[in-house]
Every structure is written in C-alpha cells, then in structure tokens.
Design a protein around this motif. Structure first.
Motif, mmCIF file in Angstrom:
data_model
loop_
_atom_site.group_PDB
_atom_site.id
_atom_site.type_symbol
_atom_site.label_atom_id
_atom_site.label_comp_id
_atom_site.label_asym_id
_atom_site.label_seq_id
_atom_site.Cartn_x
_atom_site.Cartn_y
_atom_site.Cartn_z
ATOM 1 N N PRO A 141 0.831 -1.213 0.000
ATOM 2 C CA PRO A 141 0.000 0.000 0.000
ATOM 3 C C PRO A 141 0.862 1.258 0.000
ATOM 4 N N ASN A 142 0.436 2.219 -0.774
ATOM 5 C CA ASN A 142 1.127 3.510 -0.838
ATOM 6 C C ASN A 142 0.063 4.597 -0.698
ATOM 7 N N ARG A 191 -5.159 3.550 -5.309
ATOM 8 C CA ARG A 191 -5.244 2.195 -5.851
ATOM 9 C C ARG A 191 -6.321 1.428 -5.106
ATOM 10 N N ASN A 192 -7.088 0.680 -5.831
ATOM 11 C CA ASN A 192 -8.164 -0.100 -5.227
ATOM 12 C C ASN A 192 -7.620 -1.462 -4.815
ATOM 13 N N ASP A 193 -7.244 -1.614 -3.524
ATOM 14 C CA ASP A 193 -6.644 -2.859 -3.068
ATOM 15 C C ASP A 193 -7.575 -4.048 -3.239
ATOM 16 N N ASP A 247 -0.048 -2.133 -11.872
ATOM 17 C CA ASP A 247 1.001 -2.879 -11.178
ATOM 18 C C ASP A 247 1.304 -4.156 -11.959
ATOM 19 N N PRO A 248 2.495 -4.762 -11.777
ATOM 20 C CA PRO A 248 2.894 -5.942 -12.563
ATOM 21 C C PRO A 248 1.929 -7.110 -12.475
ATOM 22 N N GLU A 301 9.588 7.045 -5.264
ATOM 23 C CA GLU A 301 8.558 6.620 -4.318
ATOM 24 C C GLU A 301 7.339 7.539 -4.329
ATOM 25 N N ASN A 302 7.561 8.829 -4.518
ATOM 26 C CA ASN A 302 6.452 9.786 -4.492
ATOM 27 C C ASN A 302 5.923 10.130 -5.875
#
Length: 510
Positions: A75-76, A81-83, A252-253, A244-245
């Motif tokens: 998580p960032n 992003r919809n986890d 995502d992969p 990172e920011n």
C-alpha cells in the motif's frame, strides 16, 4: 417509486470455468479452477514477436516473469489504488495450464534507428504510414519465406512510437526528421479525385487514406494476412522504476500479468470463461458505425456489426460504406438494402456455426432504428427467428444516491415501462467491497425499440454481456460487449481504404 415504475435488482451473472465450476469474478474462477474446458485451449503459447532488439529483450524478460508468482504492491497512501480489485498473480501455467516459452516461436526484428527516423517525420501521415510499413513488411516477409505459423504475434512498440503514433500527436521541431515534405489533405484530395500523371504523386496522396493511428493502421493493414496481432508497449512489458512519491498511470505488474495473459490466451484460441447460464439459440449483435473523411470519397460513414454468443465467441462483419450519417438528426441509419445484406451475413454465419438459425436475435444499437432500416433487417431473418431491436445509451443526467459513503449497487434497475428502464451496470460491487470508479455512477437506458421481449430479461442479458470482455480479467464492464468495443472496431474498419473481406473473429480487432 410512483406510477408504473418499479425498482428491481438483477443478480450478478455467474461465469463458468474449468471442472464445471462457477464464480462471479474471472480472477476467482481462473485462480481456483482454470479456464473453461475446450479442445481449442492451447498446451503451449506459440507466440511470434515483431520488435526492435530492445523490444525483443523486454518481451522475453516479461514472459519469464509471468511464469512465477507476482505479489501485489505494498500500500502507498500517495497513490490511489483499489486494493480490493488487486490480485496476486499465481503464474501463467498455474492459471491457464499452458506453457509460455520465453523464447519466441518466431522473430521479426525491426531496425530501431530506422523506426525512430520514420516516426519522427514532419508529415504525420507519411511518418505513421512508413513506421507501420516496417512492421508490416517484416511480417509479410516472414510469411513468404517461412512455413511455421505462430498462433499470435506480439508487435512490441517503443514509447516513442506510442507517443507520436497517435492522432493529434505533434513532434517537437528539434526532433523532426529533416527532408520530409507535407502534402496536406487538400492536395491529396485533389490528386485522388482528379488523378495525376505522376505515380509518385498518387503514392504520396494514397497515404492520406489512412488514419493517423499506428495501432489501428497496423491492425487494418494486416487483416488480409489472417494473423492475430497484439500491439503492446515496451513500457508495459518492462515498466520504468519510479521514485517513491511519483505518480503513474501504469498498472502494477500483477494486474498487467492478469490482463495481458488473459487477452493473449483468448487471442491464441483459448476459452478463458463463458456465461454459466447460456440461453440456447440466442444471438446478440452490436451495430457499429464510424464517420469517415477520405480524400477520395463522398460517402460519410462505414457500418459494421459484432455478433456475440453466450460462449464469448464473436465475429465482426463489415458492411457497406455510404451516406449513413445524417447531420440534421445526428444519427446513423442504413438503407433497407444494406440492412438486409448485413443481416443476411449474420444469420448465415450463425447458421454455419450452429447448424440452424437463431431462435432469438437481439440487435443492440446506440441510436434508434428507422423504418427502412428495420424493414431490411426483418426481411433477412427466417420466420423462426424472433428479432428484437434494443437501444442502449449512457445517461449522464440521471443520478441515484444511497445513504452512507457507498454508491448505488451494481445491478440496480428501474423499470419505467414494459419496454424501457434504467440499468446500473456500474456501482458498488460487494465482491470488491468498493465501487471501482470516481464519479457517481450513471445508468444505461435500455429501450426495446423494435419487436417484443421481456424488459427484465433484456436487462439481464445486458448485465451478462458486461462480463465477456476478454481484453483483460476485470470483474465487469460498464457497457455490454456488443457496444463496449464499437468505437474501436469502427476505427479499425476505417483505418485505411475500405475493402471487403470475410467476417473475422472479434480477436482480430481488440
């Protein structure tokens, strides 16, 4: 609700997977049970690659990576992003039961320097046309000289080609390849309509018959080869490492592995899933129209149709080019003759596949059907076929709000009459524990414009058709597959000079 209006909920359609098991999410079903059983499912992914040396290296690296487990990113809080909609990737063979060798079945190498020189040309028509020619010529050379045929080709394009191979793209002056002369649409139209004594002028003008879109033009120019092509960016296969920011629109992969693997498996002939509750004898057709502007033509639109079955199989039919678009009505309509010809092709193909005509045939369109058009459709179906015309549109001016933070539940429907209603194909999804969207979801208006049918059954069919997008492995779409790709199919049909060809499977167009 007031009057005859009533609110209902349509249950989430179930999908069928391996071992006769069902699930409502493609990733759940594939993860647990594998693809639906089919003698067309490959044991090995025989994929050819058309790419520069760098693109070929990225392809092989990516294929090796998807054979292994890929975790979801941590998580960032700075990235949206919809986890709940992000799944781990178990590995290609674990999901599909097929091997995917990292070494391509066949390779066509493209000169990176020459590709860059061509795509950066000042004349955008000539630049994109000549860049596409590198890929086209490499593939045609392979087909002339080699007998072995991959079941699928990956056309890997550089970020530079992706950036400058799109409509409205503009190459900075300092990067433009010198020595290219821009002919212009007006001059091309004059040459193509009046003719020229010079072959060079005719050849230069002919380039303007093609759309300024590398992806669509490549697909259109390779249709006659009967080769299935997947166009993919190098950055998709090997995403850049970001700070990172830093913000990125890249998936995502693990998600890339799910989506690109699913469409590749489908395009190579596999059956990822199908609807669990198939209605025998039912055929769904989406009408496709695309406005065109050609230097040499007077007609203003091309028509086509996409035929889909509950199994997910689809065919695309190219109709005639003609004056189908009306500026006064802002609508597309075929004349009676061409409507009949298009429907004859559809019924003939369905009968060839199933041995008999469909018992029910639903035509989905974004616009209404006029009397001449419908008379043509009706004249071409046998008496045993029930023909129904359904108009489906996005409605931006209708909003429904729930108490609390969640959006309206997907599958909510408001039946406004025996022939019409609102259907929310977008909304809160309990399986995902979220609404995968940003704004308040809009409904689709579903209206039976011709023929007779149960409006609730029509809405259930529309819901089911939102789950047959094999261009990825997402939970659902907002539009049924009959209309979801209408614009893309229309763009490929008109990406070059309009020439007749036999119906081709839907996988050639996505």
């Amino acid at each position: 609700m007031t009057g005859s209006w009533r609110a209902i909920h349509i249950d989430e359609p179930r999908l069928a997977f391996g071992h006769d098991q069902t699930a409502d999410h493609p990733k759940d079903g594939l993860f647990l049970f594998g693809p639906v059983a089919s003698n067309q499912n490959p044991a090995r992914m025989d994929v050819g690659v058309i790419a520069t040396p760098a693109g070929l290296e990225k392809y092989s690296k990516w294929v090796a990576s998807i054979e292994r487990f890929i975790d979801v990113p941590p998580p960032n809080p700075k990235r949206k992003r919809n986890d709940a909609n992000t799944f781990v990737w178990p590995g290609f063979q674990a999901v599909y039961g097929a091997a995917w060798p990292s070494k391509p079945f066949a390779t066509c190498l493209i000169d990176a320097g020459e590709l860059s020189r061509r795509i950066l040309g000042a004349d955008r028509h000539q630049a994109i046309y000549s860049a596409v020619a590198l890929y086209e010529e490499a593939l045609r050379k392979y087909l002339r000289e080699e007998d072995a045929r991959p079941a699928l080709w990956f056309a890997v394009v550089s970020d530079e080609v992706f950036r400058y191979g799109r409509p409205q793209s503009s190459v900075p002056v300092k990067l433009r390849t010198p020595g290219t002369r821009r002919l212009g649409m007006k001059a091309a139209r004059s040459i193509l309509t009046k003719g020229s004594m010079f072959a060079e002028e005719m050849a230069a003008a002919a380039v303007y018959e093609y759309e300024l879109n590398f992806h669509n033009q490549l697909k259109a120019r390779l249709m006659d080869t009967s080769q299935v092509v997947q166009v993919v960016k190098e950055a998709t296969l090997d995403p850049p490492i970001l700070a990172e920011n830093a913000r990125s629109s890249m998936q995502d992969p693990a998600t890339i592995a799910w989506n690109l693997s699913t469409t590749s498996f489908y395009k190579i002939g596999g059956k990822p899933w199908r609807l669990a509750e198939l209605r025998d004898g039912v055929c769904y057709v989406g009408l496709v129209f695309k406005r065109i502007e050609r230097p040499s033509g007077r007609d203003n639109a091309c028509c086509g149709a996409q035929m889909f079955l509950g199994s997910g199989d689809g065919l695309v039919f190219r109709g005639a080019v003609g004056p189908w678009y009306s500026e006064t009505r802002d609508a597309f309509h075929l004349d009676q003759h061409q409507a009949a010809k298009l429907m004859e092709m559809i019924v003939r193909s369905y009968t060839h596949i199933h041995g008999s005509p469909p018992t029910e045939l639903f035509i989905h369109g974004k616009t209404n059907f006029d009397s001449n058009e419908w008379a043509g459709f009706s004249s071409a179906v046998p008496h045993i076929t029930k023909l129904v015309g359904v108009q489906i549109r996005d409605m931006a001016d209708v909003k429904v709000f729930r108490y609390g933070a969640n959006a309206i539940l997907r599958g909510t429907a408001v039946v406004t009459s025996d022939t019409s209603g609102y259907l929310w194909t977008r909304g809160y999804i309990p399986r995902l524990r979220t609404y995968p969207g940003r704004e308040v979801p809009n409904p689709l208006t579903v209206e039976i414009r011709q023929g007779t049918a149960d409006i609730e059954q029509v809405m259930k069919d529309v819901m089911s058709l939102t789950k047959l997008n094999f261009n990825g492995a997402e939970y659902c779409d907002g539009l049924p597959v009959t209309l979801r790709f209408a614009d893309l199919v229309g763009e490929i049909l008109t990406a070059g000079p309009i020439t007749p060809h036999a119906p081709l499977p839907f996988k050639f167009y996505i």
